[in-house]
Write a protein that holds these residues in place. Sequence first.
Motif, short mmCIF file in Angstrom:
data_model
loop_
_atom_site.label_atom_id
_atom_site.label_comp_id
_atom_site.label_asym_id
_atom_site.label_seq_id
_atom_site.Cartn_x
_atom_site.Cartn_y
_atom_site.Cartn_z
N VAL A 149 0.70 -1.28 0.00
CA VAL A 149 0.03 0.30 -0.32
C VAL A 149 1.02 1.15 -0.22
O VAL A 149 0.58 2.19 -0.73
CB VAL A 149 -1.02 0.00 1.15
N TRP A 150 2.27 1.22 1.24
CA TRP A 150 3.25 2.14 0.87
C TRP A 150 3.69 2.31 -0.02
O TRP A 150 3.93 3.31 -0.46
CB TRP A 150 4.13 2.39 1.98
N MET A 151 4.27 1.47 -1.09
CA MET A 151 4.79 1.88 -2.57
C MET A 151 3.97 2.52 -3.31
O MET A 151 4.62 3.13 -3.89
CB MET A 151 5.83 0.60 -2.96
N GLY A 152 2.70 1.74 -2.74
CA GLY A 152 1.77 1.98 -4.59
C GLY A 152 1.50 3.66 -4.27
O GLY A 152 0.92 4.37 -5.39
N SER A 153 1.36 4.33 -3.47
CA SER A 153 1.23 5.58 -2.84
C SER A 153 2.72 6.42 -3.90
O SER A 153 2.29 7.14 -4.18
CB SER A 153 0.85 5.89 -1.35
N VAL A 154 3.64 5.95 -2.92
CA VAL A 154 4.96 6.27 -3.64
C VAL A 154 4.70 5.85 -5.13
O VAL A 154 5.62 7.21 -5.38
CB VAL A 154 6.22 5.36 -2.47
N ILE A 155 5.24 5.16 -5.98
CA ILE A 155 4.84 5.14 -7.12
C ILE A 155 3.90 6.02 -7.65
O ILE A 155 4.53 6.93 -8.84
CB ILE A 155 4.65 3.22 -7.50
N PHE A 156 2.83 6.31 -7.51
CA PHE A 156 1.50 7.21 -7.59
C PHE A 156 2.37 8.37 -7.87
O PHE A 156 1.85 8.97 -8.97
CB PHE A 156 0.34 7.34 -6.97
N PHE A 157 2.84 8.86 -6.35
CA PHE A 157 3.75 10.53 -7.04
C PHE A 157 4.97 11.22 -7.57
O PHE A 157 5.10 11.52 -7.64
CB PHE A 157 3.71 11.30 -5.31
#
Length: 247
Positions: free
Chosen positions: A158-166
Amino acid sequence: MMPSQLFYLSYLLCLCLGILSVVFVSYWNYKWRGGFAWDGSAMQFNWHPVLMVTGLVVLYGNAAVVYRVPLTWRQSKQPWKLLHAGLLFLAFVLSVLGLCAVFDYHNAGSTPNLYSLHSWLGICTTALFTAQWVLGLAAFLLPWSPLAFRKLLKPIHVWMGSVIFFLAIASCISGINEKLFFALKGNTNQTQPYSKLPPEAVFANSLGIMIVAFGLVVYKILSNPDWQRPDLVSEVDSFRPLLQEES
């Protein structure tokens, strides 16, 4: 206003901004950059921003919020896992095609690859996205991953998903700006310089603002605890891989 009503207003705004972002980036490259082709010319490069914005921003953002739709909360999570993975796979395919478009264009014109900050951000984002998708497939969709591993990986996923999106949004914004600096040089290519803010610059800058707004709406949806999918099933079932049969 009920939380679900506010969610659907936010989700509608998310969908509208996503569609407008794709329309704007396509129109920009059609009207001012000469259209599209796949022949090693500048028109092949024009596929790069369209595919990257569509894949790594719009499809990726929608894949991230698919679990938040309240109408799905009392349904099985498994079809939404499949939709989440499918949207991300389509985003991955489009991002690979977008990279092929720019690398082919650079190689055809003997232009160096991967020298700008934009290119560093973009290639890192795509590499992280690829690793994230492969790990997610192995852990959450295929039947052989242990329950303990899935529990450990979920918050990281979940955390990496947000990082990749930004990172994807930062890559798109820097790419738009870089393209305008290269394309709008004034007298050297019969255009007004970027500093004069010609119509193309206004339009492309507006595209950048729209992408940022899309990202902020997605972040609002993901960060609101009232819109998180409640745990209505047992802990084991909630971590069950998609392809694992129920006992």
